[in-house]
Design a protein around this motif. Structure first.
Motif, PDB file in Angstrom:
ATOM      1  N   LEU A 209       0.848  -1.201   0.000  1.00  0.00           N
ATOM      2  CA  LEU A 209       0.000   0.000   0.000  1.00  0.00           C
ATOM      3  C   LEU A 209       0.881   1.248   0.000  1.00  0.00           C
ATOM      4  N   ASN A 210       1.970   1.191   0.795  1.00  0.00           N
ATOM      5  CA  ASN A 210       2.901   2.336   0.827  1.00  0.00           C
ATOM      6  C   ASN A 210       3.619   2.530  -0.494  1.00  0.00           C
ATOM      7  N   VAL A 211       4.028   1.393  -1.101  1.00  0.00           N
ATOM      8  CA  VAL A 211       4.732   1.470  -2.398  1.00  0.00           C
ATOM      9  C   VAL A 211       3.841   2.191  -3.421  1.00  0.00           C
ATOM     10  N   ILE A 212       2.566   1.787  -3.471  1.00  0.00           N
ATOM     11  CA  ILE A 212       1.643   2.372  -4.456  1.00  0.00           C
ATOM     12  C   ILE A 212       1.387   3.856  -4.114  1.00  0.00           C
ATOM     13  N   ALA A 213       1.241   4.153  -2.810  1.00  0.00           N
ATOM     14  CA  ALA A 213       1.004   5.555  -2.414  1.00  0.00           C
ATOM     15  C   ALA A 213       2.180   6.430  -2.877  1.00  0.00           C
ATOM     16  N   GLU A 214       3.400   5.938  -2.713  1.00  0.00           N
ATOM     17  CA  GLU A 214       4.586   6.693  -3.141  1.00  0.00           C
ATOM     18  C   GLU A 214       4.610   6.839  -4.653  1.00  0.00           C
ATOM     19  N   LEU A 215       4.267   5.741  -5.336  1.00  0.00           N
ATOM     20  CA  LEU A 215       4.277   5.726  -6.806  1.00  0.00           C
ATOM     21  C   LEU A 215       3.319   6.782  -7.365  1.00  0.00           C
ATOM     22  N   LEU A 216       2.161   6.904  -6.702  1.00  0.00           N
ATOM     23  CA  LEU A 216       1.143   7.842  -7.193  1.00  0.00           C
ATOM     24  C   LEU A 216       1.606   9.300  -7.071  1.00  0.00           C
ATOM     25  N   LYS A 217       2.636   9.534  -6.238  1.00  0.00           N
ATOM     26  CA  LYS A 217       3.162  10.902  -6.143  1.00  0.00           C
ATOM     27  C   LYS A 217       4.152  11.177  -7.263  1.00  0.00           C
ATOM     28  N   GLU A 218       4.547  10.078  -7.987  1.00  0.00           N
ATOM     29  CA  GLU A 218       5.565  10.234  -9.046  1.00  0.00           C
ATOM     30  C   GLU A 218       4.906  10.167 -10.430  1.00  0.00           C
ATOM     31  N   ASN A 219       5.755   9.924 -11.445  1.00  0.00           N
ATOM     32  CA  ASN A 219       5.258   9.804 -12.829  1.00  0.00           C
ATOM     33  C   ASN A 219       4.797   8.368 -13.099  1.00  0.00           C
ATOM     34  N   TRP A 220       3.789   7.905 -12.309  1.00  0.00           N
ATOM     35  CA  TRP A 220       3.412   6.492 -12.364  1.00  0.00           C
ATOM     36  C   TRP A 220       2.909   6.066 -13.745  1.00  0.00           C
ATOM     37  N   ARG A 221       2.212   6.970 -14.465  1.00  0.00           N
ATOM     38  CA  ARG A 221       1.694   6.609 -15.803  1.00  0.00           C
ATOM     39  C   ARG A 221       2.833   6.216 -16.732  1.00  0.00           C
ATOM     40  N   GLU A 222       3.882   7.046 -16.694  1.00  0.00           N
ATOM     41  CA  GLU A 222       5.032   6.724 -17.562  1.00  0.00           C
ATOM     42  C   GLU A 222       5.687   5.409 -17.145  1.00  0.00           C
ATOM     43  N   GLN A 223       5.780   5.229 -15.828  1.00  0.00           N
ATOM     44  CA  GLN A 223       6.412   3.979 -15.357  1.00  0.00           C
ATOM     45  C   GLN A 223       5.582   2.756 -15.778  1.00  0.00           C
ATOM     46  N   LEU A 224       4.265   2.901 -15.682  1.00  0.00           N
ATOM     47  CA  LEU A 224       3.396   1.787 -16.074  1.00  0.00           C
ATOM     48  C   LEU A 224       3.553   1.496 -17.578  1.00  0.00           C
ATOM     49  N   ASP A 225       3.494   2.561 -18.383  1.00  0.00           N
ATOM     50  CA  ASP A 225       3.635   2.367 -19.831  1.00  0.00           C
ATOM     51  C   ASP A 225       4.994   1.761 -20.173  1.00  0.00           C
ATOM     52  N   GLU A 226       6.012   2.258 -19.498  1.00  0.00           N
ATOM     53  CA  GLU A 226       7.363   1.765 -19.756  1.00  0.00           C
ATOM     54  C   GLU A 226       7.430   0.252 -19.472  1.00  0.00           C
ATOM     55  N   MET A 227       6.758  -0.153 -18.391  1.00  0.00           N
ATOM     56  CA  MET A 227       6.782  -1.582 -18.047  1.00  0.00           C
ATOM     57  C   MET A 227       6.040  -2.415 -19.103  1.00  0.00           C
ATOM     58  N   VAL A 228       4.888  -1.910 -19.551  1.00  0.00           N
ATOM     59  CA  VAL A 228       4.139  -2.655 -20.588  1.00  0.00           C
ATOM     60  C   VAL A 228       4.990  -2.758 -21.859  1.00  0.00           C
ATOM     61  N   TYR A 229       5.606  -1.650 -22.236  1.00  0.00           N
ATOM     62  CA  TYR A 229       6.402  -1.644 -23.465  1.00  0.00           C
ATOM     63  C   TYR A 229       7.591  -2.592 -23.360  1.00  0.00           C
ATOM     64  N   SER A 230       8.328  -2.477 -22.263  1.00  0.00           N
ATOM     65  CA  SER A 230       9.560  -3.280 -22.207  1.00  0.00           C
ATOM     66  C   SER A 230       9.244  -4.776 -22.066  1.00  0.00           C
ATOM     67  N   LEU A 231       8.175  -5.114 -21.307  1.00  0.00           N
ATOM     68  CA  LEU A 231       7.840  -6.542 -21.199  1.00  0.00           C
ATOM     69  C   LEU A 231       7.316  -7.097 -22.526  1.00  0.00           C
ATOM     70  N   SER A 232       6.542  -6.292 -23.233  1.00  0.00           N
ATOM     71  CA  SER A 232       6.024  -6.759 -24.530  1.00  0.00           C
ATOM     72  C   SER A 232       7.180  -6.992 -25.500  1.00  0.00           C
ATOM     73  N   LEU A 233       8.118  -6.069 -25.476  1.00  0.00           N
ATOM     74  CA  LEU A 233       9.264  -6.184 -26.381  1.00  0.00           C
ATOM     75  C   LEU A 233      10.107  -7.414 -26.037  1.00  0.00           C
ATOM     76  N   LYS A 234      10.256  -7.639 -24.746  1.00  0.00           N
ATOM     77  CA  LYS A 234      11.040  -8.807 -24.306  1.00  0.00           C
ATOM     78  C   LYS A 234      10.363 -10.104 -24.793  1.00  0.00           C
ATOM     79  N   THR A 235       9.044 -10.154 -24.651  1.00  0.00           N
ATOM     80  CA  THR A 235       8.321 -11.352 -25.096  1.00  0.00           C
ATOM     81  C   THR A 235       8.431 -11.505 -26.607  1.00  0.00           C
ATOM     82  N   LEU A 236       8.348 -10.382 -27.327  1.00  0.00           N
ATOM     83  CA  LEU A 236       8.490 -10.454 -28.784  1.00  0.00           C
ATOM     84  C   LEU A 236       9.865 -11.045 -29.145  1.00  0.00           C
ATOM     85  N   LYS A 237      10.879 -10.635 -28.414  1.00  0.00           N
ATOM     86  CA  LYS A 237      12.224 -11.181 -28.694  1.00  0.00           C
ATOM     87  C   LYS A 237      12.280 -12.677 -28.373  1.00  0.00           C
ATOM     88  N   ASN A 238      11.644 -13.084 -27.259  1.00  0.00           N
ATOM     89  CA  ASN A 238      11.596 -14.526 -26.925  1.00  0.00           C
ATOM     90  C   ASN A 238      10.913 -15.302 -28.052  1.00  0.00           C
TER      91      ASN A 238
END
Ligand SMILES: C[S@@+](CC[C@H](N)C(=O)[O-])C[C@H]1O[C@@H](n2cnc3c(N)ncnc32)[C@H](O)[C@@H]1O
Length: 440
Positions: A209-238
């Protein structure tokens, strides 16, 4: 082909000789101590090619499966796994030019296999993936899982974004690209929720709960998108590695049939097979459906369906027959707690039912390779391999061998509060062989 038939005939010939099950008090050198990682040096990384695309509790290490395939099957053979989980047997069978029939109670198998055994011949394009991800980012379509307390697991602003991304993915028929984005979103769903990332089961914690509360004070949207992009790319490479690895052997590749959402204890295997390779659920602390229910909800499964599947999970259901063997009966006598006796009876009833359903479909001379641990119940060690060997040698199988593999890094279910704080130290690969002249 000639060699294949010869091998099968030799197997038939050997079948009726068999070996005695090593005695309880015998020295352990009757059990062959091995390291499957060392026996299969060609597999250097347990997550190679597509094996690591999905997280799943208590996965097989691919080296065990590869060893069993190499030693006990021939090219073109059919292998059955009634507890297929995340489909390790399917991937290895396909890579080794065998065919496989996979069954599992968990419907996740149906979402996993099209990715893990990707049959495309062309390399996937990063540009196509980016186009789809951009579409997803801008999409306004909503999908809300059929999950009554979804709000309990997410901050509202995160839930809104995830619902839009899934809304887009569920309404896009873009084949393999949307399937691989789904696998990335499943990991993101968990990371951006209130559940602990490190335990398989759903567990909302203060820390998270604390991790998410801290995240929401930051650029969480970008971090979320970055995670979707990098994981998708990794799977594409696999997937592209998988395509390159299998491209040159296309004409020999086999079939992988999968049936997720199926109760193996009561569903017959649809064809005759040449080998069984499986790892049944553990005696304690299973709950695979509960562990993966967040994924299942987002993939569109309903609360009712998930509840029904959880009821069928081994060993949390009533036994409808009593399995008896010498070793199992001794354990029963030692157990004083009623609830644990019931769990033991339920475990063996339904595990044996499922194994028997598959083993009845093995051709004479075929091997059954069963990978199990030695769990404890109320401080008593339960030698699963021995109990299964005792049961099946009375029913048309001969004992061939048991290997002991020292566990190094296999992820089971994490720390548990029971009388076995160290967890399991070894796992065993039991080899039984179907008797040629046994009448079912
Ligand atoms: C040890 S895991 C198998 C993991 C698999 N070997 C892998 O590599 O991913 C045992 C599996 O048994 C399945 N299971 C439990 N009860 C079942 C039932 N009644 N019918 C079919 N499968 C069941 C669980 O869903 C779980 O996937």
């Amino acid at each position: 082909m000639k060699n294949h038939n010869l091998k099968k005939q030799l197997m038939l010939f050997r079948t009726d000789a068999g070996t005695k099950i090593p005695k309880n008090d015998s020295t352990s050198d009757e059990i062959e101590s091995v390291s499957f990682r060392e026996l299969v040096p060609e597999i250097k990384d347990t997550g190679y090619l597509t094996h690591a695309i999905f997280a799943y509790p208590a996965k097989f290490i691919p080296q065990v499966v590869r060893y069993a395939i190499n030693t006990y099957t021939a090219e073109g053979d059919w292998v059955v796994d009634p507890f297929a989980g995340s489909g390790t047997v399917g991937v290895e069978a396909y890579l080794c030019k065998r065919n496989a029939v996979l069954l599992d109670l968990n419907p996740l198998l149906n979402h996993i296999m099209p990715l893990k055994v990707y049959r495309g011949k062309e390399l996937l394009s990063e540009a196509n993936l980016h186009k789809l991800l951009e579409g997803m980012r801008k999409s306004k379509r909503q999908f809300t899982p059929h999950w009554s307390n979804v709000d309990y697991w997410y901050a509202p602003e995160i839930l809104e974004v995830l619902s839009r991304y899934w809304g887009f993915i569920h309404n896009t028929d873009d084949g393999i690209y949307s399937t691989l984005i789904k696998s990335a979103l499943l990991k993101v769903n968990k990371r951006f929720s209130y559940t602990e990332d490190r335990t398989p089961k759903l567990a909302r914690s203060k820390r998270k709960l604390n991790v998410i509360a801290e995240l929401l004070k930051e650029n969480w949207r970008e971090q979320l998108d970055e995670m979707v992009y990098s994981l998708s790319l990794k799977t594409l490479k696999n997937l592209n590695d998988f395509v390159m690895h299998t491209q040159h052997q296309c004409e020999h590749l086999g079939t992988v049939e999968f049936h997720g959402g199926v109760d193996s204890s009561y569903v017959p295997v649809p064809r005759e097979c040449d080998a069984l390779i499986t790892s049944p659920p553990y005696l304690q602390a299973q709950e695979y459906i509960r562990s993966t229910k967040m994924d299942l909800f987002w993939l569109g499964h309903t609360e009712e369906e998930i509840r029904e599947l959880s009821r069928l999970e081994i060993p949390y259901r009533k036994a409808d027959r009593l399995i008896q063997t010498e070793t199992l009966n001794k354990i029963r006598e030692m157990l004083t707690r009623d609830d644990l006796q019931k769990r033991l009876d339920s475990y063996f009833c339904h595990t044996v039912n499922a194994l028997e359903n598959s083993m009845n479909q093995l051709r004479p001379g075929a091997a059954a390779c069963i990978f199990v641990g030695n769990p404890r119940i109320d401080g008593i060690t339960v030698e699963l391999w021995r109990i299964l060997a005792e049961y099946f040698t009375e029913r048309g199988f001969v004992f061939e061998k048991v290997y002991e593999d020292r566990i190094k890094t296999r992820k089971l279910f994490g720390a548990r509060k029971n009388k076995n704080p160290d967890g399991m130290k070894s796992e065993f690969l039991l080899i039984l062989r179907k008797n040629a002249y046994f009448n079912q």
